[in-house]
Scaffold this motif. Structure first.
Motif, mmCIF file in Angstrom:
data_model
loop_
_atom_site.group_PDB
_atom_site.id
_atom_site.type_symbol
_atom_site.label_atom_id
_atom_site.label_comp_id
_atom_site.label_asym_id
_atom_site.label_seq_id
_atom_site.Cartn_x
_atom_site.Cartn_y
_atom_site.Cartn_z
ATOM 1 N N UNK A 162 1.881 61.433 0.819
ATOM 2 C CA UNK A 162 2.161 60.792 2.109
ATOM 3 C C UNK A 162 1.692 59.342 2.116
ATOM 4 N N UNK A 163 0.503 59.111 1.571
ATOM 5 C CA UNK A 163 -0.013 57.744 1.523
ATOM 6 C C UNK A 163 0.846 56.862 0.622
ATOM 7 N N UNK A 164 1.307 57.424 -0.482
ATOM 8 C CA UNK A 164 2.181 56.661 -1.374
ATOM 9 C C UNK A 164 3.472 56.282 -0.649
ATOM 10 N N UNK A 165 4.044 57.270 0.044
ATOM 11 C CA UNK A 165 5.299 57.017 0.757
ATOM 12 C C UNK A 165 5.102 56.002 1.881
ATOM 13 N N UNK A 191 6.941 57.935 11.199
ATOM 14 C CA UNK A 191 6.754 59.388 11.165
ATOM 15 C C UNK A 191 5.722 59.792 10.113
ATOM 16 N N UNK A 192 5.730 59.096 8.990
ATOM 17 C CA UNK A 192 4.755 59.402 7.945
ATOM 18 C C UNK A 192 3.353 59.059 8.420
ATOM 19 N N UNK A 193 3.224 57.911 9.094
ATOM 20 C CA UNK A 193 1.900 57.540 9.592
ATOM 21 C C UNK A 193 1.408 58.539 10.638
ATOM 22 N N UNK A 220 -2.048 60.607 10.616
ATOM 23 C CA UNK A 220 -2.974 60.626 11.751
ATOM 24 C C UNK A 220 -3.331 62.059 12.114
ATOM 25 N N UNK A 221 -2.329 62.937 12.168
ATOM 26 C CA UNK A 221 -2.561 64.335 12.514
ATOM 27 C C UNK A 221 -3.492 65.015 11.507
ATOM 28 N N UNK A 222 -3.318 64.694 10.238
ATOM 29 C CA UNK A 222 -4.118 65.339 9.198
ATOM 30 C C UNK A 222 -5.561 64.835 9.165
ATOM 31 N N UNK A 223 -5.801 63.650 9.715
ATOM 32 C CA UNK A 223 -7.142 63.072 9.649
ATOM 33 C C UNK A 223 -7.766 62.849 11.019
ATOM 34 N N UNK A 224 -7.120 63.344 12.073
ATOM 35 C CA UNK A 224 -7.654 63.147 13.418
ATOM 36 C C UNK A 224 -9.016 63.806 13.575
ATOM 37 N N UNK A 276 0.808 50.546 19.200
ATOM 38 C CA UNK A 276 0.551 50.265 17.779
ATOM 39 C C UNK A 276 1.201 51.325 16.906
ATOM 40 N N UNK A 277 1.168 52.584 17.367
ATOM 41 C CA UNK A 277 1.802 53.673 16.614
ATOM 42 C C UNK A 277 3.327 53.555 16.668
ATOM 43 N N UNK A 278 3.837 53.252 17.848
ATOM 44 C CA UNK A 278 5.291 53.202 18.022
ATOM 45 C C UNK A 278 5.919 51.995 17.326
#
Length: 263
Positions: A23-26, A34-36, A40-44, A131-133
């Motif tokens: 994911x980070x590579x992509x 969407x990848x970001x 965020x969800x995985x590291x919240x 910032x996310x959008x």
């Protein structure tokens, strides 16, 4: 040597790490929103843990959590997977820095209208969402359109929010402990024990992936379970000399990994 449940956990952890790495590579290549969001969800959980650490210190948890989320977004945007270190080790000081800065800057110098204070809070929340959008820092126009305010009103609130109340370092806040309060001087610039634990855990996890099952077991038994070489040798049905030799080999691998980090 390891149990089936341990092997399953290790396999799952490896899959999760590989997925995050991809994911980070992509994201580094595409900057896809969407990848970001997935990252965020995985590291919240990092933002949640660190927010709870600073709760009950005079500022509402929700406000601290919002600031922690901003720090998490900054960390995701700045993280370079090619550097080789774990994301949690990179994100933790970034998030803590944002939280401490918020504590340092919190408070109004002069009494301003409640509408300005409330709008200022809305602006901070809007910055996180936009910032996310938008995948960039929002402009005054972006914030005004999002909140349905004029640009002049947004600027007024932002200018007012720059004036803060200096606080004495002797100020104390209620803590979770019944017999001890938290002093502001201890909060500002304190040595963060949790960050050290995360960093050390990442280092050990990454290093242990390079060890075989016997090396892992000897390392765990010697330095976590505090067993003697003789006791470990008996459990593994090998000689004490063999245990000693393997232990030295493991320590040498650890030293080499430390040298890589220090270079």
């Amino acid at each position: 040597m390891t149990s089936k449940s341990q092997e399953e956990r290790e396999t799952k952890n490896l899959k999760d790490k590989m997925e995050i790495k991809e994911l980070f590579k992509a994201y580094s290549e595409t900057k896809d929103k969407d990848i970001r969001n997935k990252l965020i969800e995985k590291h919240i959980y990092i933002a949640e843990i660190l927010s709870k650490k600073y709760a009950n210190r005079g500022i509402e948890y929700d406000d601290i959590y919002q600031v922690a989320c901003i720090g998490l977004i900054y960390a995701i945007d700045r993280y370079n997977i090619e550097k080789g270190y774990e994301f949690s080790s990179f994100a933790t000081p970034t998030i803590i820095g944002e939280i401490k800065k918020y504590f340092r800057d919190k408070g109004w110098t002069i009494r301003v209208p409640r509408r300005i204070q409330e709008l200022s809070k809305k602006i901070n929340n809007a910055k996180v969402l936009l910032s996310q959008q938008l995948q960039r820092s929002p402009t005054i126009e972006d914030i005004a359109n999002y909140l349905n305010y004029t640009e002049e009103e947004i600027l007024e609130a932002m200018e007012a929010s720059k004036v803060y109340t200096p606080q004495s370092l002797d100020v104390t806040y209620d803590s979770n402990s019944e017999d001890k309060d938290v002093n502001l001087a201890d909060l500002i610039g304190e040595e963060d024990e949790y960050f050290s634990k995360i960093e050390n855990n990442d280092f050990l996890t990454r290093t242990m992936e390079k060890l075989n099952d016997v090396e892992k077991q000897i390392l765990i038994e010697r330095y976590f379970n505090k067993k003697t070489q003789v006791s470990i040798a008996k459990d593994l049905e090998i000689s004490q000399m063999t245990v000693s030799r393997i232990e030295k080999r493991v320590l040498e691998k650890l030293r080499k990994e430390v040298d890589k980090i220090m270079m």
